[in-house]
Scaffold this active site. Structure first.
Site, mmCIF file in Angstrom:
data_model
loop_
_atom_site.group_PDB
_atom_site.id
_atom_site.type_symbol
_atom_site.label_atom_id
_atom_site.label_comp_id
_atom_site.label_asym_id
_atom_site.label_seq_id
_atom_site.Cartn_x
_atom_site.Cartn_y
_atom_site.Cartn_z
ATOM 1 N N GLY A 195 19.492 11.234 23.366
ATOM 2 C CA GLY A 195 20.682 10.911 24.142
ATOM 3 C C GLY A 195 20.594 11.426 25.554
ATOM 4 N N ASN A 196 21.698 11.328 26.280
ATOM 5 C CA ASN A 196 21.755 11.845 27.650
ATOM 6 C C ASN A 196 23.074 12.575 27.843
ATOM 7 O OD1 ASN A 196 23.829 9.939 28.893
ATOM 8 N ND2 ASN A 196 22.349 8.500 28.063
ATOM 9 N N ARG A 197 23.235 13.206 29.013
ATOM 10 C CA ARG A 197 24.366 14.115 29.192
ATOM 11 C C ARG A 197 25.601 13.450 29.789
ATOM 12 N NH1 ARG A 197 22.436 17.932 32.878
ATOM 13 N NH2 ARG A 197 24.460 18.920 32.652
ATOM 14 N N SER A 198 25.651 12.132 29.824
ATOM 15 C CA SER A 198 26.840 11.470 30.375
ATOM 16 C C SER A 198 28.047 11.696 29.464
ATOM 17 C CB SER A 198 26.586 9.971 30.513
ATOM 18 O OG SER A 198 27.765 9.341 30.958
#
Ligand code: CTP
Ligand code: CA
Length: 228
Positions: free
Chosen positions: A33-36
């Site tokens: 995933g990513n940190r958005s």
């Protein structure tokens, strides 16, 4: 009392906003995933609805609450987001791709939990490219439909940041690109934001800095202009 100060300049506009960050499953309990957090995209959806737009928010793993007055479709992976955006875009006047989309997904999703004793000291993941949702929207847009992309870049030099943005807006064929710098401590999951909005030719339309709500308002001002 504040509501009377909000211009109702988006009445009748159908606006689709994607927000958050997609997650790609590795096995039943893990993902890439990513940190958005979804904050900027949700702020745009809220502001657009307040200005009278008919808003559909497509949320990928939002880490913040969304007011119940906003119509939200929840998705997890990039392929789910792609399907939801494609469907919603069919009768949208404006599509805003604020979501942070995973560029790659694992080629295989393990059916059961990946175990260390099957891999030893090193585990190699094979990833495959995800479809580019924004580029597809840019290619398939109807006349008059406005497509807005976001570009999250870690480049710190302003001129090089603008060069990256200009190349990206050309590649994606979007009408506008909201360029923002992200890093360990800026952009994602933070309260404020600083953006530069480019038009389809790569020219600077506005620069905005402040709370994500105020930045949302400035972006919508661009879209509410006659001809946008
Ligand atoms: N985007 C998309 N589909 C993807 C990847 C990105 O629709 N598979 C959209 C994002 O929602 C954003 C824009 O494209 O609006 C730019 O995303 P960004 O990650 O900055 O650009 P990429 O084209 O993926 O290039 P790179 O990550 O290599 O810089
Ligand atoms: Ca990307």
């Amino acid at each position: 009392a504040l509501a009377v100060l909000v211009p109702k300049d988006l009445v009748g506009r159908r606006i689709v906003v994607s927000a958050g960050g997609t997650r790609e499953a590795l096995d039943p309990v893990r993902y890439l995933g990513n940190r958005s957090s979804g904050r900027q995209g949700v702020a745009i959806a809220i502001a657009a609805a307040a200005r009278g737009a008919d808003v559909t928010l497509i949320g990928a793993n939002l880490e913040i609450d969304v007011p119940s007055s906003i119509h939200v479709l929840h998705v997890v992976s990039t392929l789910e987001l792609a399907a939801a955006v494609e469907l919603a875009a069919r009768d949208a006047d404006v599509v805003i791709m604020a979501a942070a989309v995973a560029d790659y997904r694992p080629e295989r999703v393990a059916e059961s939990k990946i175990k260390k004793d099957e891999h030893g000291d090193r585990l190699t993941l094979e990833l495959v490219r995800n479809p580019d949702i924004l580029a597809t929207l840019g290619e398939s847009r109807r006349p008059g439909q406005v497509i807005v992309g976001f570009a999250a870049e870690t480049e710190t030099d302003r001129d090089r940041l603008l060069d990256l943005g200009r190349a990206k807006v050309a590649r994606k064929r979007s009408d506008f690109l909201v360029v923002n710098r992200v890093g360990w401590n800026e952009g994602f999951a933070t309260e404020g934001n600083t953006v530069i909005v480019l038009d389809g030719r790569g020219d600077i339309v506005i620069e905005a800095s402040g709370s994500k709500a105020s930045v949302a308002g400035r972006i919508l001002d661009v879209l509410a202009r006659p001809g946008a």
